[in-house]
Design a protein around this motif. Structure first.
Motif, PDB file in Angstrom:
ATOM      1  N   ASP A 157       0.936  -1.087  -0.090  1.00  0.00           N
ATOM      2  CA  ASP A 157      -0.136  -0.030  -0.137  1.00  0.00           C
ATOM      3  C   ASP A 157       0.827   1.146  -0.199  1.00  0.00           C
ATOM      4  OD1 ASP A 157      -1.871   1.934   0.298  1.00  0.00           O
ATOM      5  OD2 ASP A 157      -2.325   1.558   2.368  1.00  0.00           O
ATOM      6  N   LEU A 158       1.001   1.911  -1.058  1.00  0.00           N
ATOM      7  CA  LEU A 158       1.784   3.137  -1.159  1.00  0.00           C
ATOM      8  C   LEU A 158       1.217   4.576  -1.119  1.00  0.00           C
ATOM      9  CD1 LEU A 158       3.649   2.218  -4.592  1.00  0.00           C
ATOM     10  CD2 LEU A 158       4.473   2.002  -2.634  1.00  0.00           C
ATOM     11  N   HIS A 159      -0.151   4.441  -0.517  1.00  0.00           N
ATOM     12  CA  HIS A 159      -0.856   5.609  -0.076  1.00  0.00           C
ATOM     13  C   HIS A 159      -0.208   6.427   0.914  1.00  0.00           C
ATOM     14  CE1 HIS A 159      -4.074   8.414   0.483  1.00  0.00           C
ATOM     15  NE2 HIS A 159      -4.635   7.685  -0.803  1.00  0.00           N
ATOM     16  N   THR A 160      -0.119   7.781   0.575  1.00  0.00           N
ATOM     17  CA  THR A 160       0.244   8.465   1.645  1.00  0.00           C
ATOM     18  C   THR A 160      -0.416   8.784   3.142  1.00  0.00           C
ATOM     19  OG1 THR A 160      -0.571  10.338   0.491  1.00  0.00           O
ATOM     20  CG2 THR A 160       1.705  10.019   0.065  1.00  0.00           C
ATOM     21  N   GLY A 201      10.321  15.871   1.463  1.00  0.00           N
ATOM     22  CA  GLY A 201      11.100  14.750   1.262  1.00  0.00           C
ATOM     23  C   GLY A 201      10.300  13.714   0.278  1.00  0.00           C
ATOM     24  N   SER A 202      11.135  12.420   0.236  1.00  0.00           N
ATOM     25  CA  SER A 202      10.394  11.550  -0.760  1.00  0.00           C
ATOM     26  C   SER A 202       8.858  11.381  -1.028  1.00  0.00           C
ATOM     27  CB  SER A 202      11.245  10.319  -0.854  1.00  0.00           C
ATOM     28  OG  SER A 202      10.895   9.752   0.460  1.00  0.00           O
ATOM     29  N   THR A 203       8.510  11.302   0.453  1.00  0.00           N
ATOM     30  CA  THR A 203       6.752  11.026   0.240  1.00  0.00           C
ATOM     31  C   THR A 203       6.098  12.223  -0.447  1.00  0.00           C
ATOM     32  OG1 THR A 203       7.342  10.235   2.549  1.00  0.00           O
ATOM     33  CG2 THR A 203       4.725  10.529   1.673  1.00  0.00           C
ATOM     34  N   ALA A 204       6.419  13.580  -0.279  1.00  0.00           N
ATOM     35  CA  ALA A 204       5.813  14.451  -0.965  1.00  0.00           C
ATOM     36  C   ALA A 204       6.292  14.662  -2.455  1.00  0.00           C
ATOM     37  CB  ALA A 204       6.367  15.818  -0.285  1.00  0.00           C
ATOM     38  N   VAL A 205       7.493  14.471  -2.832  1.00  0.00           N
ATOM     39  CA  VAL A 205       8.387  14.320  -4.016  1.00  0.00           C
ATOM     40  C   VAL A 205       7.276  13.394  -4.949  1.00  0.00           C
ATOM     41  CG1 VAL A 205      10.043  13.968  -5.410  1.00  0.00           C
ATOM     42  CG2 VAL A 205      10.492  15.382  -3.301  1.00  0.00           C
ATOM     43  N   TYR A 206       7.348  12.290  -4.391  1.00  0.00           N
ATOM     44  CA  TYR A 206       6.592  10.994  -5.319  1.00  0.00           C
ATOM     45  C   TYR A 206       5.114  10.865  -4.943  1.00  0.00           C
ATOM     46  CZ  TYR A 206      11.483   9.294  -5.848  1.00  0.00           C
ATOM     47  OH  TYR A 206      12.893   9.226  -5.900  1.00  0.00           O
ATOM     48  N   GLY A 207       4.419  11.524  -4.002  1.00  0.00           N
ATOM     49  CA  GLY A 207       3.110  11.396  -3.461  1.00  0.00           C
ATOM     50  C   GLY A 207       2.882   9.917  -3.341  1.00  0.00           C
ATOM     51  N   VAL A 208       3.890   8.852  -3.070  1.00  0.00           N
ATOM     52  CA  VAL A 208       3.776   7.718  -2.505  1.00  0.00           C
ATOM     53  C   VAL A 208       4.779   7.591  -1.278  1.00  0.00           C
ATOM     54  CG1 VAL A 208       2.867   6.925  -4.772  1.00  0.00           C
ATOM     55  CG2 VAL A 208       5.427   6.936  -3.915  1.00  0.00           C
ATOM     56  N   HIS A 209       4.297   6.483  -0.375  1.00  0.00           N
ATOM     57  CA  HIS A 209       5.446   6.354   0.600  1.00  0.00           C
ATOM     58  C   HIS A 209       5.745   4.955   0.482  1.00  0.00           C
ATOM     59  CE1 HIS A 209       7.086   6.547   4.409  1.00  0.00           C
ATOM     60  NE2 HIS A 209       6.809   5.459   4.774  1.00  0.00           N
ATOM     61  N   VAL A 234       0.963  25.060  -0.718  1.00  0.00           N
ATOM     62  CA  VAL A 234       1.370  23.503  -0.683  1.00  0.00           C
ATOM     63  C   VAL A 234       0.460  22.843   0.667  1.00  0.00           C
ATOM     64  CG1 VAL A 234       3.324  21.901   0.025  1.00  0.00           C
ATOM     65  CG2 VAL A 234       3.677  23.880  -1.545  1.00  0.00           C
ATOM     66  N   ALA A 235       0.251  21.606   0.201  1.00  0.00           N
ATOM     67  CA  ALA A 235      -0.583  21.025   1.386  1.00  0.00           C
ATOM     68  C   ALA A 235       0.489  20.487   2.479  1.00  0.00           C
ATOM     69  CB  ALA A 235      -1.319  19.823   0.704  1.00  0.00           C
ATOM     70  N   PRO A 236      -0.043  20.608   3.624  1.00  0.00           N
ATOM     71  CA  PRO A 236       0.899  19.971   4.580  1.00  0.00           C
ATOM     72  C   PRO A 236       0.953  18.437   4.681  1.00  0.00           C
ATOM     73  CG  PRO A 236      -0.791  21.569   5.644  1.00  0.00           C
ATOM     74  CD  PRO A 236      -1.212  21.243   4.120  1.00  0.00           C
ATOM     75  N   VAL A 237       0.115  17.635   4.040  1.00  0.00           N
ATOM     76  CA  VAL A 237       0.452  16.233   3.957  1.00  0.00           C
ATOM     77  C   VAL A 237       0.175  16.194   2.385  1.00  0.00           C
ATOM     78  CG1 VAL A 237      -0.294  14.113   4.238  1.00  0.00           C
ATOM     79  CG2 VAL A 237      -0.479  15.668   6.100  1.00  0.00           C
ATOM     80  N   PRO A 238       1.155  15.777   1.666  1.00  0.00           N
ATOM     81  CA  PRO A 238       1.067  15.786   0.088  1.00  0.00           C
ATOM     82  C   PRO A 238       0.081  14.649  -0.395  1.00  0.00           C
ATOM     83  CG  PRO A 238       3.133  14.651   1.149  1.00  0.00           C
ATOM     84  CD  PRO A 238       2.580  15.357   2.421  1.00  0.00           C
ATOM     85  N   PRO A 239      -0.586  15.034  -1.080  1.00  0.00           N
ATOM     86  CA  PRO A 239      -1.598  14.109  -1.698  1.00  0.00           C
ATOM     87  C   PRO A 239      -0.974  13.019  -2.690  1.00  0.00           C
ATOM     88  CG  PRO A 239      -1.747  16.254  -3.001  1.00  0.00           C
ATOM     89  CD  PRO A 239      -0.668  16.401  -1.898  1.00  0.00           C
ATOM     90  N   TYR A 240      -1.903  12.015  -2.381  1.00  0.00           N
ATOM     91  CA  TYR A 240      -1.250  10.584  -3.080  1.00  0.00           C
ATOM     92  C   TYR A 240      -1.328  10.971  -4.552  1.00  0.00           C
ATOM     93  CZ  TYR A 240      -1.866   5.578  -4.363  1.00  0.00           C
ATOM     94  OH  TYR A 240      -1.685   4.623  -4.778  1.00  0.00           O
ATOM     95  N   LEU A 241      -0.221  10.268  -5.257  1.00  0.00           N
ATOM     96  CA  LEU A 241      -0.201  10.229  -6.708  1.00  0.00           C
ATOM     97  C   LEU A 241      -0.148   8.800  -7.195  1.00  0.00           C
ATOM     98  CD1 LEU A 241      -0.195  12.471  -9.266  1.00  0.00           C
ATOM     99  CD2 LEU A 241       2.545  12.674  -8.432  1.00  0.00           C
ATOM    100  N   PRO A 242      -1.002   8.242  -7.536  1.00  0.00           N
ATOM    101  CA  PRO A 242      -0.640   6.686  -7.721  1.00  0.00           C
ATOM    102  C   PRO A 242       0.169   6.312  -8.772  1.00  0.00           C
ATOM    103  CG  PRO A 242      -3.198   7.414  -7.835  1.00  0.00           C
ATOM    104  CD  PRO A 242      -2.378   8.622  -7.732  1.00  0.00           C
ATOM    105  N   LEU A 243       1.113   5.434  -8.494  1.00  0.00           N
ATOM    106  CA  LEU A 243       2.163   4.951  -9.083  1.00  0.00           C
ATOM    107  C   LEU A 243       1.683   3.920 -10.243  1.00  0.00           C
ATOM    108  CD1 LEU A 243       5.328   5.672  -9.345  1.00  0.00           C
ATOM    109  CD2 LEU A 243       5.836   3.676  -7.883  1.00  0.00           C
TER     110      LEU A 243
END
Ligand code: ATP
Ligand code: MG
Ligand code: MG
Length: 333
Positions: free
Chosen positions: A23-26, A53-61, A218-227
């Motif tokens: 589950d890559l969802h942020t 950082g990466s979670t924000a950059v990619y939109g996935v964790h 900018v959103a404080p918690v980055p939105p999910y960007l499906p991969l």
């Protein structure tokens, strides 16, 4: 014979196979966000928490990735294009806030390991939260939020480019090039700047003025960007990887040019005064700054993100770039 683009792409895809069942969802880091935000509120209820950082950059964790947090004041956010203060006074105030925060975190979560790191360029606390995620917390610094939002805005132009970035990051860690491993010299952030610079040089992305990025938007918690899986079975990814390696091996003129997202086109070392003279001057001031492999920070004035790349490390990087072609970014071994 070196492997074909298709083979390279498929090999890298295979190395990321585990992601397809994850589950890559942020939302997976929202729990950590809530916990950190609670601690911040206990120190100062007016502070707001941002994830970067990466979670924000990619939109996935990605599982195992650390999460970067920064506590910002209302004014920091409202003045979202403002420059971060780099003075000793500012650093002192940041360290003081983080000291209080560390205390609260230790009280609330006594089993966690909380380390105050003061000797870095930016004061930070490192939290190892046992089974939950690990995170870094800084304070009153917008640049991390801004540079992550900038990288993300680039990847949003062409979301599959995240595969190139992730492949390069994974390779850099395994090859010992990434600053997060012993002997490494370039951070994941630095490699991301390299990836985007390469894509810009190829005309695969449109230039974004760094100044356009405003923390207030900018959103404080980055939105999910499906991969999504890479296009045409990885052939395109493979081509991109081989071309990225070729670009940094044969085209990028490290002796004269700077990897930069600050302006379109070419930036020279001379333009920034990133010369042998400047290296010597820094050394006299007790700083070790190299201008061998230059990566301009888009927000931090006069900061080479590649400052730890010594001549030896630069040669090491070149060797690995060469080897990466045969090993498909170290995914075949
Ligand atoms: P990882 O998944 O490996 O943690 P990441 O995408 O989170 O990768 P990091 O290298 O951890 O990237 O960088 C997080 C933030 O730290 C960046 O957004 C940047 O603000 C800051 N940073 C990292 N490296 C440097 C550097 N060499 N100089 C200045 N700032 C840096
Ligand atoms: Mg990180
Ligand atoms: Mg980090």
């Amino acid at each position: 014979m070196p492997p074909t683009a298709l083979i390279v792409g498929q090999s890298v895809m295979k190395a990321f196979q585990h992601l397809s069942t994850q589950d890559l969802h942020t939302r997976r880091v929202e729990e950590a966000y809530r916990v950190v935000a609670e601690c911040i509120t206990a120190v100062d209820p007016a502070m707001r928490l941002y994830m970067f950082g990466s979670t924000a950059v990619y939109g996935v964790h990605e599982k195992g990735s650390d999460v970067d947090f920064v506590a910002l004041s209302k004014t920091d956010v409202e003045d979202g294009k403002g420059e971060d203060a780099g003075t000793q006074v500012a650093k002192g105030l940041q360290a003081e806030f983080l000291g209080k925060l560390a205390k609260v975190v230790r009280q609330k979560h006594f089993s966690w390991n909380v380390e105050e790191v003061r000797r870095t360029r930016v004061p930070v606390i490192r939290v190892k939260g046992g089974s939950s995620v690990d995170f870094d917390i800084t304070v009153n610094r917008r640049n991390g939020v801004r540079n992550s939002a900038l990288l993300r805005a680039y990847f949003e132009q062409d979301p599959p480019c995240r595969w190139l970035s992730m492949g390069v990051k994974r390779w850099s860690k395994r090859a010992g090039l990434n600053a997060s491993v012993v002997g490494g010299s370039i951070t994941s952030y630095g490699f991301n700047l390299m990836v985007v610079y390469y894509l810009l040089q190829r005309g695969a992305l449109r230039f974004i003025q760094p100044d356009a990025i405003d923390v207030a938007n900018v959103a404080p918690v980055p939105p999910y960007l499906p991969l999504e899986p890479p296009r045409n079975d990885g052939a395109e990814l493979g081509e991109q990887i081989l071309d990225f390696l070729a670009f940094y091996m044969h085209e990028f003129d490290a002796a004269r040019h700077v990897i930069s997202l600050s302006r379109p086109g070419i930036t020279t070392k001379e333009q920034l005064n990133w010369t042998k003279n400047a290296e010597d001057l820094a050394r006299m001031n007790g700083e070790k700054i190299n201008y061998q492999w230059c990566i301009e920070d888009p927000y931090e004035l006069n900061l080479n993100v590649g400052r730890n790349v010594t001549p030896l490390k630069r040669d090491f990087l070149r060797k690995h770039l060469e080897k990466a072609r045969e090993t498909a970014l170290l995914t075949t071994t």
